[in-house]
Design a protein around this motif. Structure first.
Motif, PDB file in Angstrom:
ATOM      1  N   TYR A  22       0.673  -1.324   0.036  1.00  0.00           N
ATOM      2  CA  TYR A  22      -0.078   0.072   0.023  1.00  0.00           C
ATOM      3  C   TYR A  22       0.762   1.279  -0.107  1.00  0.00           C
ATOM      4  O   TYR A  22       0.467   2.317  -0.380  1.00  0.00           O
ATOM      5  CB  TYR A  22      -1.054  -0.252   1.295  1.00  0.00           C
ATOM      6  CG  TYR A  22      -1.919  -0.807   1.031  1.00  0.00           C
ATOM      7  CD1 TYR A  22      -3.193  -0.443   0.359  1.00  0.00           C
ATOM      8  CD2 TYR A  22      -2.093  -2.035   1.437  1.00  0.00           C
ATOM      9  CE1 TYR A  22      -4.402  -1.349   0.129  1.00  0.00           C
ATOM     10  CE2 TYR A  22      -3.287  -3.155   1.627  1.00  0.00           C
ATOM     11  CZ  TYR A  22      -4.351  -2.805   0.988  1.00  0.00           C
ATOM     12  OH  TYR A  22      -5.387  -3.653   0.704  1.00  0.00           O
ATOM     13  N   ILE A 185      -2.621  -8.107   1.300  1.00  0.00           N
ATOM     14  CA  ILE A 185      -3.841  -7.179   1.628  1.00  0.00           C
ATOM     15  C   ILE A 185      -4.228  -7.501   3.012  1.00  0.00           C
ATOM     16  O   ILE A 185      -5.018  -8.601   3.281  1.00  0.00           O
ATOM     17  CB  ILE A 185      -4.906  -7.313   0.490  1.00  0.00           C
ATOM     18  CG1 ILE A 185      -4.072  -7.409  -0.898  1.00  0.00           C
ATOM     19  CG2 ILE A 185      -5.957  -6.450   0.708  1.00  0.00           C
ATOM     20  CD1 ILE A 185      -5.079  -7.906  -1.899  1.00  0.00           C
ATOM     21  N   TYR A 188      -8.302  -8.625   5.073  1.00  0.00           N
ATOM     22  CA  TYR A 188      -9.445  -8.963   3.949  1.00  0.00           C
ATOM     23  C   TYR A 188     -10.639  -9.575   4.432  1.00  0.00           C
ATOM     24  O   TYR A 188     -10.254 -10.538   5.102  1.00  0.00           O
ATOM     25  CB  TYR A 188      -8.618  -9.837   2.995  1.00  0.00           C
ATOM     26  CG  TYR A 188      -9.186  -9.430   1.621  1.00  0.00           C
ATOM     27  CD1 TYR A 188      -8.795  -8.881   0.574  1.00  0.00           C
ATOM     28  CD2 TYR A 188     -10.389 -10.433   1.405  1.00  0.00           C
ATOM     29  CE1 TYR A 188      -9.413  -8.732  -0.710  1.00  0.00           C
ATOM     30  CE2 TYR A 188     -10.964 -10.525   0.189  1.00  0.00           C
ATOM     31  CZ  TYR A 188     -10.566  -9.749  -0.910  1.00  0.00           C
ATOM     32  OH  TYR A 188     -11.156  -9.569  -2.314  1.00  0.00           O
ATOM     33  N   SER A 221      -9.162  -3.835  -2.391  1.00  0.00           N
ATOM     34  CA  SER A 221      -7.802  -3.558  -2.510  1.00  0.00           C
ATOM     35  C   SER A 221      -7.793  -1.970  -3.636  1.00  0.00           C
ATOM     36  O   SER A 221      -6.832  -2.011  -4.070  1.00  0.00           O
ATOM     37  CB  SER A 221      -7.223  -4.537  -3.510  1.00  0.00           C
ATOM     38  OG  SER A 221      -7.879  -4.587  -4.702  1.00  0.00           O
ATOM     39  N   LEU A 224      -4.717  -0.068  -3.310  1.00  0.00           N
ATOM     40  CA  LEU A 224      -3.658  -0.590  -3.838  1.00  0.00           C
ATOM     41  C   LEU A 224      -3.577  -0.851  -5.603  1.00  0.00           C
ATOM     42  O   LEU A 224      -2.771  -0.498  -6.321  1.00  0.00           O
ATOM     43  CB  LEU A 224      -3.447  -2.114  -3.562  1.00  0.00           C
ATOM     44  CG  LEU A 224      -2.366  -3.085  -3.775  1.00  0.00           C
ATOM     45  CD1 LEU A 224      -0.837  -2.210  -3.284  1.00  0.00           C
ATOM     46  CD2 LEU A 224      -2.291  -4.322  -3.222  1.00  0.00           C
TER      47      LEU A 224
END
Length: 425
Positions: A22, A185, A188, A221, A224
């Motif tokens: 990130y 991630i 999640y 996401s 990202l």
């Protein structure tokens, strides 16, 4: 008739990653090695017939109709061996330390699911949540609990049931770190499956939703990958697969044409597009405009779907395409049937072209994208079908067989879908 052997081979494909975390300022692209999964990952089962594939597609269509009425990673052709459904899979890891799975990609579903330890009716490959230091179960007050279908409280934790194909999935809503090709991630949100009832029609090692809803990979996401991804699905006949899933806007193809993505608030997961016509040969087929029209109230229209194998068209659309295809074949061509396909011919034959006409772009289908051939090569069939008569379907579904060797770019921030020819096989 057996499906050609390469169709039920599972191939890992190179995928390209556009970011590593990130905080990354300059995205990078990572290439993963190609693997043939036949020997190292799974014992190949008996091949499916075309008729069995059609049957599984009908269960998929029933699922889609139920929705209407209510960086780079390895993709593989999942078929029956690994995911128990004719779809594509990627290699993903869940937990800390990571546990690896072959998760099916589904552009018409949001939430991710993973079979968990102690699951009733689940396959042998399961996620051991007790071995992950970053795993947690969400309680009923968590905001995500309202984003899953039919949530309920079980001993204080958020649980939900969902129907997928012919199966009913019961899961605890959970969070953990998901890793895609080196990208973590954290936190999640996904379903930790505890029970599966009904026929085994769900992906055996889990599912990763690429839909447009709040629990999808696209949404979770967003920081990202900026809600942008694309894929190129290789031909099932390819000896060397190089198909790919690209996550994020960096490195996506630039000089391509786009068609608008249509928003349907009542069916927010689905990728609707405006299919305005279909050409067979040089002729635009006579299709009633109402059979192609987008309608947010009824859910009618056309969607792009990665989990259906063969394109399904509502009855008036399919009959118009089929009849013009037969007419172009000529009166001396001997039409026959094969399984669920009603327009088949003995070869050699001269095949008319087929073009899907979208708002803003045309997609010319190579013969490999609209013909199936018997293993002996003696019969060729139009690889499309009408929606089942017993299903009140208003959806036209552009499926994965018709998407082969094209790059599909889902640019969510700009509400558009790009399609261009790309030899990814």
């Amino acid at each position: 008739m057996a499906v050609p052997s390469l169709l039920h081979s599972v191939i890992f494909l190179s995928l390209y990653l556009t970011s590593t975390n990130y905080a990354a300022v300059v995205p990078k692209r990572t290439t993963l090695q190609l693997f043939h999964v036949n020997s190292p990952f799974h014992t190949k089962p008996d091949p499916l017939s075309w008729d069995e594939l059609q049957s599984k597609d009908q269960a998929r269509l029933n699922y889609l109709v139920s929705l209407v009425t209510r960086k780079s990673l390895p993709i593989a052709s999942g078929r029956q061996q690994v995911v128990q459904s004719p779809t594509y899979v990627i290699r993903a890891s869940v937990g800390t330390p990571p546990q690896s799975f072959l998760m099916a990609l589904d552009t018409s579903n949001d939430a991710a699911w993973v079979p968990c330890g102690g699951c009733e009716g689940c396959p042998l490959t399961v996620f051991s949540s007790e071995n992950s230091t970053s795993y947690k179960i969400l309680d009923c007050q968590d905001i995500h609990c309202q984003q899953v279908p039919s949530p309920f409280c079980a001993t204080g934790s958020c649980s939900f049931n969902v129907t997928y194909g012919g199966s009913i999935v019961s899961a605890n809503l959970s969070q953990d770190t998901v890793n895609l090709g080196g990208d973590d991630i954290p936190g999640y949100t996904f379903g930790c499956i505890k029970k599966i009832t009904g026929p085994s029609s769900i992906p055996s090692q889990g599912l990763l939703g690429l839909g447009r809803g709040p629990l999808s990979l696209v949404s979770q996401s967003q920081n990202l990958y900026q809600s942008t991804f694309s894929y190129c699905l290789p031909s099932y006949k390819a000896l060397n697969f190089s198909g790919s899933l690209w996550l994020g806007p960096v490195g996506q193809l630039k000089k391509i044409k786009y068609t608008p993505l249509l928003k349907n608030p009542k069916r927010s997961s689905l990728y609707y597009v405006n299919l305005v016509a279909i050409k067979v040969g040089r002729k635009i087929v006579g299709i009633p405009p109402s059979a192609l029209a987008f309608n947010a109230t009824t859910g009618a229209g056309t969607i792009i779907d990665s989990g259906t194998v063969f394109t399904r068209l509502v009855q008036p659309v399919y009959e118009a395409v089929r009849d013009e295809f037969r007419r172009r074949m000529g009166p001396t061509a001997n039409v026959t049937t094969l399984g669920g396909f009603d327009t088949c011919y003995n070869v050699p034959i001269t095949i008319p072209s087929i073009v899907l006409v979208f708002d803003g772009l045309n997609v010319s289908l190579p013969q490999d994208n609209f013909l199936i051939r018997s293993s002996s090569g003696s019969i060729s069939c139009l690889a499309m079908a009408a929606s089942p008569n017993n299903v009140n379907s208003v959806l036209n579904v552009i499926a994965s067989f018709q998407q082969q060797n094209n790059r599909y770019i889902f640019d969510i921030p700009n509400n558009r879908l790009g399609i261009t020819r790309q030899a990814c096989s």
